[in-house]
Design an enzyme around this catalytic site. Sequence first.
Site, PDB file in Angstrom:
ATOM      1  N   ASP A 171      -2.753 -10.416  -2.438  1.00 21.51           N
ATOM      2  CA  ASP A 171      -3.324  -9.940  -1.175  1.00 21.51           C
ATOM      3  C   ASP A 171      -4.791  -9.588  -1.429  1.00 21.51           C
ATOM      4  OD1 ASP A 171      -2.217  -8.585   1.652  1.00 21.51           O
ATOM      5  OD2 ASP A 171      -3.981  -7.555   0.838  1.00 21.51           O
ATOM      6  N   ASP A 190      -4.609 -12.836   3.332  1.00 18.39           N
ATOM      7  CA  ASP A 190      -5.853 -12.360   3.947  1.00 18.39           C
ATOM      8  C   ASP A 190      -7.097 -12.603   3.096  1.00 18.39           C
ATOM      9  OD1 ASP A 190      -4.784 -10.507   2.191  1.00 18.39           O
ATOM     10  OD2 ASP A 190      -4.744  -8.848   3.613  1.00 18.39           O
ATOM     11  N   HIS A 241      -6.399  -7.124  -0.509  1.00 24.09           N
ATOM     12  CA  HIS A 241      -6.584  -5.689  -0.736  1.00 24.09           C
ATOM     13  C   HIS A 241      -5.817  -5.236  -1.986  1.00 24.09           C
ATOM     14  CE1 HIS A 241      -7.049  -6.255   3.708  1.00 24.09           C
ATOM     15  NE2 HIS A 241      -8.184  -5.659   3.400  1.00 24.09           N
ATOM     16  N   HIS A 249       0.817  -1.225   0.000  1.00 22.41           N
ATOM     17  CA  HIS A 249       0.000   0.000   0.000  1.00 22.41           C
ATOM     18  C   HIS A 249       0.849   1.272   0.000  1.00 22.41           C
ATOM     19  CE1 HIS A 249      -3.596  -2.299   0.436  1.00 22.41           C
ATOM     20  NE2 HIS A 249      -3.303  -2.760   1.633  1.00 22.41           N
TER      21      HIS A 249
HETATM   22 ZN   LIG Z   1      -4.285  -7.068   2.721  1.00 28.35          ZN
END
Ligand SMILES: [Zn+2]
Length: 342
Positions: A194, A283, A196, A159
């Site tokens: 991931d 995740d 996200h 991120h």
């Molecule tokens: Zn994540």
Amino acid sequence: MKIVYSDQHQDHDPQQFIVRGRLKRSNEQPERAYRLLASAQAAGHPVLAPEDHGAGPRAAVHTPQYLHFLETAWARWQALEGASDEVMPNVYPFPGQPCSYPDSLVGQAGYHMGDNACSIGQHTWRAATQSAQVATHAAQLVLDGEHAAYALCRPPGHHAYADRANGFCYLNNAAIAAQHLRQRHARVAILDVDVHHGNGTQGIFWRRNDVLTVSLHGDPHFCTPFFTGHAHERGEGDGLGYNLNLPLPKGTDTPAYLQALARACTAVRAFAPGALVVSLGLDAHERDPYQAMAVTTEGFALITAEIARLGLPTVLVQEGGYLSDDLGPNLASALRGFEAGV
Ligand SMILES: [Zn+2]
């Protein structure tokens, strides 16, 4: 598979994280790395400490201004009257509006910290730089001839933008690994699994055609980081067509995930890279606290086996995956799957 790990993350333990308006301890805790390490060791993978690759690899991805902020922010924050133990912003620039770099540290915090999930404590700089060294060293092992290596990075990185921390991430370990691999390979692909969106990675390579960025993630209609991760984000300028987002519905299970992964792998093959970086978040698991998808533990082995069949020198970089009894087994499954698929 060789594991690269540094224990220098352990004092980085952010206590200030705002979720739905409430201040709590971060989900990104040292215990995550301990469980991942124990699982990798139990599976028989050798663990190496990273060599010091200096400041060059992080400087090749992040701006000097941001690196200076990250290194100095905590000590400068302590000099502010009434300041908290950790740096956390409370003002932000407005997208698309005039913005000058602020003189005030409080303003700089808003400029360089994209949300309330990346507070900076006394030990954050050391942990983040060591995590980047872990990723760099894993990339170096691959440059030196290993077919694959796993970087047990904490804090995670995908991120983090060139000049902005975000979502538990400070330095973009996957981007740093990819840039390190560019020394040898004209084209490098990053595949982000991931749950996200790998928004920082996308941002870093947005205008480049030498690094393909592909991300499978929860659709931004329901999943953080909300502002990015849509299918229409394809890069700009020279980078147009070199970013692929595959947003997936809430509750996506292993078979549906594998269908999307096949599309991702087709894009990677078409790009014909010399090496691959995998942003290995765990995740998307069905019992991860984020509860965004429903990939099973065995599903991670199927995912990494498919990735291994790309036949590329590969650096696996740890991203998310949060505390549950499944975290360690999920990593063991992912590493087993990769080795079986080679
Ligand atoms: Zn994540």
